[in-house]
Design an enzyme around this catalytic site. Sequence first.
Site, short mmCIF file in Angstrom:
data_model
loop_
_atom_site.label_atom_id
_atom_site.label_comp_id
_atom_site.label_asym_id
_atom_site.label_seq_id
_atom_site.Cartn_x
_atom_site.Cartn_y
_atom_site.Cartn_z
N ASP A 12 41.72 -22.18 -3.20
CA ASP A 12 40.99 -22.95 -2.18
C ASP A 12 39.53 -22.57 -2.26
OD1 ASP A 12 40.37 -24.47 0.26
OD2 ASP A 12 42.53 -24.45 0.57
N GLU A 55 41.82 -33.73 1.37
CA GLU A 55 40.50 -33.49 1.95
C GLU A 55 39.40 -33.35 0.90
OE1 GLU A 55 41.88 -31.34 6.07
OE2 GLU A 55 41.63 -30.04 4.34
N HIS A 65 38.62 -28.65 -2.12
CA HIS A 65 39.07 -27.28 -1.89
C HIS A 65 38.91 -26.42 -3.15
CE1 HIS A 65 40.53 -27.74 2.21
NE2 HIS A 65 41.04 -28.90 1.88
#
Length: 565
Positions: free
Chosen positions: A196, A334, A267
Amino acid sequence: MDPTHLIPAPRSTHQVLPGALCPLDATTPLAAGPGTEPTARWLRATIGAATGLPLAPGAGHDTGAPGTDGAHGADSAGGVFLRTSPEVERKLGPEGYRLVADGHTVRIDGGGPAGVFWGAQTLRQLLGPDAFRRAPIGPRETWTVPCGAIEDAPRFAWRGLMLDVARHFMPKGDLLAYIDLMAAHKLNVLHLHLTDDQGWRLEIRRYPRLTEVGAWRERTKLGHRASPLWDERPHGGYYTQDDIREIVAYAAARYITVVPEIDMPGHSQAAIAAYPELGNTDVIDTASLGVWTTWGINPNVLSPTDTTLRFYENVLDEVLELFPGTFVHLGGDECPREQWRASATARARVRELGLTSVDELQGWLLGHFGRWLAERGRRLIGWDEILEGGALEAGLPQGAAVSSWRGYAGGIAAARAGHDVVMCPEQQVYLDHRQAPGDDEPVPIGYVRTLEDVYRFEPVPPQLTGADAERVLGAQANVWTEVMEDRRRVDYQTFPRLAAFAETAWSSLPPPPERDFESFQERMTAHYARLDALGVEYRPPGGPRPWQRRPGVSGRPIDGSPPIV
Ligand code: ACM
């Protein structure tokens, strides 16, 4: 046999003689039929350690027909007998089992080796909470199992737990302990969120900077991202490839598959910090990016270049060597598009590929890796954003599956389009969310999701029926660790709710609202004793213990969230 104290609840139980007990003592042999040796080893290592009983290898194998009165030849002296049984497989599937305890024998017949193992987990629960300890707590010559018969099988093939070891690193010993906790709850898929913005946790031999640089951050935002406070200590850690081999083998010995997640194209700041050429170098100075120290959705995403494709192919080559399971999770969640919009390189890529906008670059990237995995006999799984940017219409790669996290909608759309789905909606099974409304909850974020809320989670929504419903492989609870810096905090957030989740994934429960939470709560009294014996620091039913509470001074939280009133 008292069926009421087993978690997850078995499919059916049959009490042979009320109050009758089957004794296990120092003379009790353990006989393992072909394919059941891993379970025999597990029984000796765990129940053997807790009870002090040797469970010495038994001579014969059980010839008695299940459910008979116990006349079964070679085992007439008693013992624990493990075997696989085609008859059980036909009736209960490969993970199903039948456990029969009579006056002197315990027989576990599994549909396959995994079924035998899940039966052994039930046996441990039947022996009582002290069977969950690591050593005997006093002299005790005889242990007993209530007499009776259980037939059991899982509702779903995918009973998952996701651990975010990227936001806060989970040391290997804790991770192995969580694999044991999963086994105790008959969960069988460990989804490891390995990368991440805030850390890269997997050694990749070809790219050492991923862990030399990407596994460490200078400091950490304390609490919510809006908080002004920092933990100024550096944080980090990673698993070596040998650690991963050990973790995967440890899980496999417990019939648990590890699904690695390498998140892309969002990420990814830790990877970009290590190898700046992976970022959008014509938009920002990626060489000045460090590993991210705060939380939220990060604009610094991978650039859609051949450099990125080749880099991640090389990473995935090593990932496939380490993780033998079918599924590889490639994230896809995302991913902001701002840098792609601003990047001449990204826009040129859009034109070259004949796409209509940068929004389609994510579908293109994941499509590339989905096909790349399929060519190697593996399957892509990604968060439900992999359906966006026309990906569903263009056809997700063959065999691609979706982790439906933003509610059920993504899972419903994917299932209707013929893709397999793992249901993990954040509204129900994100265990980072607070579990009570009180101001003393240590993680004051997200929805309030109580034990009862999790118990009422239904993996198959009413919109899916027939073949579409069959697309739901199962369910998964997700533990994101932005505000969980160590195992004690992870325990608090995860338990007892993981026990409720396990029952929704394993047991064939009536749909909510008929689902019987009262019965579950009653059985939980026995289960808390098991968790105590295992050393799990769960949230007690009455609320957090003083040291589990949200930190604060005179009602003022120190994590930057609003004052306690
Ligand atoms: C996610 O929670 N971003 C998958």
